[in-house]
Design a protein around this motif. Structure first.
Motif, mmCIF file in Angstrom:
data_model
loop_
_atom_site.group_PDB
_atom_site.id
_atom_site.type_symbol
_atom_site.label_atom_id
_atom_site.label_comp_id
_atom_site.label_asym_id
_atom_site.label_seq_id
_atom_site.Cartn_x
_atom_site.Cartn_y
_atom_site.Cartn_z
ATOM 1 N N GLY A 122 3.829 3.643 -3.944
ATOM 2 C CA GLY A 122 3.817 2.868 -2.697
ATOM 3 C C GLY A 122 5.223 2.580 -2.204
ATOM 4 N N PHE A 123 6.108 2.225 -3.118
ATOM 5 C CA PHE A 123 7.499 1.956 -2.747
ATOM 6 C C PHE A 123 8.158 3.198 -2.149
ATOM 7 C CE2 PHE A 123 12.001 2.127 -3.968
ATOM 8 C CZ PHE A 123 12.474 1.029 -3.242
ATOM 9 N N ILE A 141 6.661 5.754 -0.689
ATOM 10 C CA ILE A 141 6.047 6.050 0.613
ATOM 11 C C ILE A 141 6.635 5.153 1.691
ATOM 12 C CG2 ILE A 141 3.885 5.875 1.907
ATOM 13 C CD1 ILE A 141 2.469 6.878 -0.663
ATOM 14 N N VAL A 142 6.735 3.864 1.403
ATOM 15 C CA VAL A 142 7.290 2.932 2.388
ATOM 16 C C VAL A 142 8.742 3.279 2.697
ATOM 17 C CG1 VAL A 142 7.965 0.513 2.735
ATOM 18 C CG2 VAL A 142 5.699 1.067 1.861
ATOM 19 N N VAL A 189 1.214 3.213 -9.320
ATOM 20 C CA VAL A 189 0.793 3.028 -7.927
ATOM 21 C C VAL A 189 1.846 2.247 -7.151
ATOM 22 C CG1 VAL A 189 -0.924 1.891 -6.458
ATOM 23 C CG2 VAL A 189 -1.661 3.248 -8.416
ATOM 24 N N GLY A 190 2.434 1.240 -7.779
ATOM 25 C CA GLY A 190 3.489 0.465 -7.123
ATOM 26 C C GLY A 190 4.705 1.317 -6.808
#
Length: 71
Positions: A16-17, A19-20, A12-13
């Motif tokens: 998320g990275f 996507i950002v 998930v991390g």
């Protein structure tokens, strides 16, 4: 069970990275004429390469189903 949570947390991390990073990058366009000319030249060269290195040019034969030939 703890390793599963660690794995999911890392997954998930990482997502998320990514996507950002992609959202920060944005859909920026080339802003100057020089960049547009470079892109145009690259597009034209790619078209020439597709013709030069195509099935007919390379093998002197019509394309087959395995060549993924597109009209």
């Amino acid at each position: 069970m703890l390793t599963l949570y660690v794995f999911l947390g890392l997954l998930v991390g990482g997502a998320g990275f990514l996507i950002v990073t992609l959202l920060r990058r944005g859909n920026s366009r080339t802003e100057n004429a020089e960049g547009l000319l470079i892109e145009q030249a690259s597009r034209l060269q790619a078209g020439r390469d597709r013709v030069s290195f195509g099935t007919i040019a390379s093998h002197n034969a019509p394309p087959t189903m395995s060549d993924h030939y597109r009209h």
